[in-house]
Design an enzyme around this catalytic site. Sequence first.
Site, PDB file in Angstrom:
ATOM      1  N   MET A   1       0.836  -1.190   0.000  1.00 57.79           N
ATOM      2  CA  MET A   1       0.000   0.000   0.000  1.00 57.79           C
ATOM      3  C   MET A   1       0.872   1.241   0.000  1.00 57.79           C
ATOM      4  O   MET A   1       2.001   1.211   0.489  1.00 57.79           O
ATOM      5  CB  MET A   1      -0.913   0.011   1.214  1.00 57.79           C
ATOM      6  N   CYS A   2       0.377   2.308  -0.592  1.00 61.59           N
ATOM      7  CA  CYS A   2       1.032   3.618  -0.596  1.00 61.59           C
ATOM      8  C   CYS A   2       2.256   3.645  -1.504  1.00 61.59           C
ATOM      9  O   CYS A   2       2.830   2.616  -1.848  1.00 61.59           O
ATOM     10  CB  CYS A   2       1.422   4.072   0.803  1.00 61.59           C
ATOM     11  N   ARG A   3       2.633   4.845  -1.879  1.00 61.17           N
ATOM     12  CA  ARG A   3       3.859   5.124  -2.614  1.00 61.17           C
ATOM     13  C   ARG A   3       4.467   6.377  -1.996  1.00 61.17           C
ATOM     14  O   ARG A   3       3.734   7.299  -1.594  1.00 61.17           O
ATOM     15  CB  ARG A   3       3.598   5.390  -4.092  1.00 61.17           C
TER      16      ARG A   3
END
Length: 270
Positions: A1-3
């Site tokens: 999840m997320c960058r």
Amino acid sequence: MCRHLAYVGPEEPLGRLVVEPPHGLYRQSWAPRRQRYGTVNADGFGVGWYAEGDPMPARYRRAGPIWADLSFADLARVVRTSALLAAVRDATLSGADAEAAAAPFAAGRRLFSHNGAVPGWPDTLAPVAKTLPPEDLLSLEARNDSAFVWALVLARLRAGQEDGQALADTVLEVAAAAPGARLNLLLTDGETVTATAWGDTLWYLARPGGGTVVASEPYDDDPHWQEVPDRTLLAASRTDVLLTPIEVPRDPAEEPSDDTAPARRKEPCT
């Protein structure tokens, strides 16, 4: 999840690092190329940056997707910085924390982001929570795993640990309590970038014109991007990058006894 992404180097507009690259964080919010978990990073975003003459970073965070914020587009076009940390947050279960849950988190000169997840949160980390002072728990910016991991890192920094040691020790502590945790952590003080690769992708780019970018994935097709091996600590400045394996401590109970240990070969003296 997320960058997420961090940069230290010659002064640049925010947009040149976050918005303009063909596969930058802006595009990664809906079309990441290397994201292994989750597909849309639309549950908030944030950018923290350092202005000349002010040691404390500024932050701009919102609860919605980065592509829907026209004010940020203007901001990114004109604000320049020599160091930043930016992140887009994966779509998750709804909560009341809104933009407070979006990275970067901050304390003093430092900015922090967590790309990953802690399985079984919060139950798996309840024993770890007991190691923190009550005031640290009560002052969490948000009620999510990333804010809690930041509290663990910050406690170590305040105790005098250097950035790399604080990140590595936190990763080992959380991973021991929650096996399978993905703990790509990113930390900057405006002069250096420290990061961990633990369960998700991490890359870095030493730019020919000067400066270093550390990111979840390359923001363009420059052949000079280098992937960081899993279970590695990265320490970068504007000119240098150092990679160090994160060693998992061995359980003494698993060490062979003297009776079962293999015989050591004795070399003759010379």
